[in-house]
Motif scaffolding. Sequence first.
Motif, PDB file in Angstrom:
ATOM      1  N   LYS A 159      52.093  83.714  76.042  1.00 30.44           N
ATOM      2  CA  LYS A 159      51.103  84.779  76.158  1.00 30.44           C
ATOM      3  C   LYS A 159      51.808  86.136  76.168  1.00 30.44           C
ATOM      4  O   LYS A 159      53.015  86.211  76.419  1.00 30.44           O
ATOM      5  CB  LYS A 159      50.316  84.617  77.465  1.00 30.44           C
ATOM      6  N   GLN A 160      51.040  87.170  75.940  1.00 35.18           N
ATOM      7  CA  GLN A 160      51.569  88.531  75.996  1.00 35.18           C
ATOM      8  C   GLN A 160      52.178  88.762  77.376  1.00 35.18           C
ATOM      9  O   GLN A 160      51.641  88.316  78.390  1.00 35.18           O
ATOM     10  CB  GLN A 160      50.444  89.525  75.733  1.00 35.18           C
ATOM     11  N   ASN A 161      53.334  89.425  77.401  1.00 33.89           N
ATOM     12  CA  ASN A 161      54.139  89.738  78.591  1.00 33.89           C
ATOM     13  C   ASN A 161      54.949  88.561  79.120  1.00 33.89           C
ATOM     14  O   ASN A 161      55.675  88.721  80.103  1.00 33.89           O
ATOM     15  CB  ASN A 161      53.300  90.355  79.714  1.00 33.89           C
ATOM     16  N   ASP A 162      54.854  87.368  78.515  1.00 33.26           N
ATOM     17  CA  ASP A 162      55.758  86.274  78.864  1.00 33.26           C
ATOM     18  C   ASP A 162      57.167  86.649  78.425  1.00 33.26           C
ATOM     19  O   ASP A 162      57.357  87.495  77.550  1.00 33.26           O
ATOM     20  CB  ASP A 162      55.357  84.971  78.167  1.00 33.26           C
ATOM     21  N   GLU A 163      58.158  86.001  79.030  1.00 35.15           N
ATOM     22  CA  GLU A 163      59.551  86.246  78.664  1.00 35.15           C
ATOM     23  C   GLU A 163      60.094  85.100  77.818  1.00 35.15           C
ATOM     24  O   GLU A 163      59.755  83.939  78.042  1.00 35.15           O
ATOM     25  CB  GLU A 163      60.411  86.409  79.917  1.00 35.15           C
ATOM     26  N   THR A 217      66.981  88.308  77.104  1.00 34.02           N
ATOM     27  CA  THR A 217      65.598  88.120  77.534  1.00 34.02           C
ATOM     28  C   THR A 217      64.711  89.097  76.777  1.00 34.02           C
ATOM     29  O   THR A 217      64.984  90.303  76.740  1.00 34.02           O
ATOM     30  CB  THR A 217      65.460  88.340  79.054  1.00 34.02           C
ATOM     31  N   TYR A 218      63.661  88.562  76.183  1.00 30.66           N
ATOM     32  CA  TYR A 218      62.698  89.353  75.413  1.00 30.66           C
ATOM     33  C   TYR A 218      61.329  89.260  76.078  1.00 30.66           C
ATOM     34  O   TYR A 218      60.977  88.232  76.646  1.00 30.66           O
ATOM     35  CB  TYR A 218      62.598  88.836  73.975  1.00 30.66           C
ATOM     36  N   LEU A 250      62.584  90.770  68.418  1.00 29.06           N
ATOM     37  CA  LEU A 250      62.694  89.364  68.056  1.00 29.06           C
ATOM     38  C   LEU A 250      61.311  88.866  67.659  1.00 29.06           C
ATOM     39  O   LEU A 250      60.341  89.067  68.399  1.00 29.06           O
ATOM     40  CB  LEU A 250      63.213  88.530  69.234  1.00 29.06           C
ATOM     41  N   VAL A 251      61.220  88.227  66.488  1.00 29.22           N
ATOM     42  CA  VAL A 251      59.961  87.655  66.014  1.00 29.22           C
ATOM     43  C   VAL A 251      60.164  86.152  65.828  1.00 29.22           C
ATOM     44  O   VAL A 251      61.122  85.732  65.172  1.00 29.22           O
ATOM     45  CB  VAL A 251      59.515  88.302  64.682  1.00 29.22           C
ATOM     46  N   LEU A 252      59.277  85.364  66.430  1.00 22.47           N
ATOM     47  CA  LEU A 252      59.280  83.916  66.259  1.00 22.47           C
ATOM     48  C   LEU A 252      58.054  83.545  65.443  1.00 22.47           C
ATOM     49  O   LEU A 252      56.974  84.103  65.650  1.00 22.47           O
ATOM     50  CB  LEU A 252      59.219  83.221  67.619  1.00 22.47           C
ATOM     51  N   THR A 253      58.221  82.606  64.520  1.00 22.07           N
ATOM     52  CA  THR A 253      57.081  82.191  63.696  1.00 22.07           C
ATOM     53  C   THR A 253      57.130  80.693  63.414  1.00 22.07           C
ATOM     54  O   THR A 253      58.201  80.101  63.294  1.00 22.07           O
ATOM     55  CB  THR A 253      57.000  83.001  62.388  1.00 22.07           C
ATOM     56  N   THR A 254      55.932  80.104  63.333  1.00 20.51           N
ATOM     57  CA  THR A 254      55.768  78.691  63.029  1.00 20.51           C
ATOM     58  C   THR A 254      54.362  78.483  62.482  1.00 20.51           C
ATOM     59  O   THR A 254      53.543  79.398  62.512  1.00 20.51           O
ATOM     60  CB  THR A 254      55.994  77.822  64.296  1.00 20.51           C
ATOM     61  N   CYS A 255      54.081  77.298  61.995  1.00 18.25           N
ATOM     62  CA  CYS A 255      52.715  76.991  61.553  1.00 18.25           C
ATOM     63  C   CYS A 255      51.784  77.037  62.759  1.00 18.25           C
ATOM     64  O   CYS A 255      52.141  76.579  63.836  1.00 18.25           O
ATOM     65  CB  CYS A 255      52.655  75.598  60.930  1.00 18.25           C
ATOM     66  N   SER A 256      50.616  77.587  62.575  1.00 17.70           N
ATOM     67  CA  SER A 256      49.642  77.649  63.659  1.00 17.70           C
ATOM     68  C   SER A 256      49.126  76.240  63.952  1.00 17.70           C
ATOM     69  O   SER A 256      48.635  75.571  63.052  1.00 17.70           O
ATOM     70  CB  SER A 256      48.474  78.556  63.279  1.00 17.70           C
ATOM     71  N   LEU A 279      51.589  81.289  62.983  1.00 16.38           N
ATOM     72  CA  LEU A 279      51.611  81.949  64.282  1.00 16.38           C
ATOM     73  C   LEU A 279      52.802  82.908  64.319  1.00 16.38           C
ATOM     74  O   LEU A 279      53.919  82.527  63.961  1.00 16.38           O
ATOM     75  CB  LEU A 279      51.746  80.899  65.386  1.00 16.38           C
ATOM     76  N   ILE A 280      52.565  84.142  64.745  1.00 17.75           N
ATOM     77  CA  ILE A 280      53.612  85.161  64.833  1.00 17.75           C
ATOM     78  C   ILE A 280      53.688  85.635  66.283  1.00 17.75           C
ATOM     79  O   ILE A 280      52.667  86.007  66.871  1.00 17.75           O
ATOM     80  CB  ILE A 280      53.297  86.389  63.945  1.00 17.75           C
ATOM     81  N   ILE A 281      54.898  85.643  66.837  1.00 19.08           N
ATOM     82  CA  ILE A 281      55.140  86.144  68.193  1.00 19.08           C
ATOM     83  C   ILE A 281      56.149  87.270  68.083  1.00 19.08           C
ATOM     84  O   ILE A 281      57.281  87.070  67.640  1.00 19.08           O
ATOM     85  CB  ILE A 281      55.688  85.033  69.103  1.00 19.08           C
ATOM     86  N   ASN A 282      55.743  88.468  68.474  1.00 21.36           N
ATOM     87  CA  ASN A 282      56.581  89.664  68.376  1.00 21.36           C
ATOM     88  C   ASN A 282      57.029  90.064  69.778  1.00 21.36           C
ATOM     89  O   ASN A 282      56.208  90.190  70.696  1.00 21.36           O
ATOM     90  CB  ASN A 282      55.769  90.797  67.723  1.00 21.36           C
ATOM     91  N   SER A 283      58.340  90.257  69.975  1.00 18.14           N
ATOM     92  CA  SER A 283      58.865  90.589  71.294  1.00 18.14           C
ATOM     93  C   SER A 283      59.964  91.648  71.204  1.00 18.14           C
ATOM     94  O   SER A 283      60.510  91.898  70.125  1.00 18.14           O
ATOM     95  CB  SER A 283      59.394  89.331  71.984  1.00 18.14           C
ATOM     96  N   THR A 284      60.272  92.243  72.354  1.00 15.56           N
ATOM     97  CA  THR A 284      61.285  93.295  72.425  1.00 15.56           C
ATOM     98  C   THR A 284      62.271  92.945  73.540  1.00 15.56           C
ATOM     99  O   THR A 284      61.865  92.442  74.597  1.00 15.56           O
ATOM    100  CB  THR A 284      60.632  94.659  72.727  1.00 15.56           C
ATOM    101  N   LEU A 285      63.529  93.253  73.319  1.00 19.98           N
ATOM    102  CA  LEU A 285      64.584  92.979  74.299  1.00 19.98           C
ATOM    103  C   LEU A 285      64.278  93.685  75.614  1.00 19.98           C
ATOM    104  O   LEU A 285      63.933  94.866  75.643  1.00 19.98           O
ATOM    105  CB  LEU A 285      65.930  93.459  73.759  1.00 19.98           C
TER     106      LEU A 285
END
Length: 85
Positions: free
Chosen positions: A23-27, A38-39, A63-69, A77-83
């Motif tokens: 979820k948003q704000n998870d690490e 840690t992102y 950091l962007v993680l992606t996989t099939c939804s 599915l796209i997960i966008n995160s920042t260090l």
Amino acid sequence: LTIIAAHSGTGPIAYFKDLDKLKQNDEIEIYYKDHYYTYIIKDIWNTKKTGSINIPKQNNKQLVLTTCSPNKNNYQLIINSTLKE
């Protein structure tokens, strides 16, 4: 900007088995070359599979993680995160 793509599901190469539970704000913690990074998740979205994805570059510590939804056929599915500072 670093992008990591991997399979989801339950097979032996399903490295992103539970990515859809984030979820948003998870690490996200990554161990690479004797260092932990840690992102913080900023955005999560699904996009139609077209052979490419549009990722808005925010900075070099992204950091962007992606996989099939797992919930939508023919979507990614796209997960966008920042260090974490």
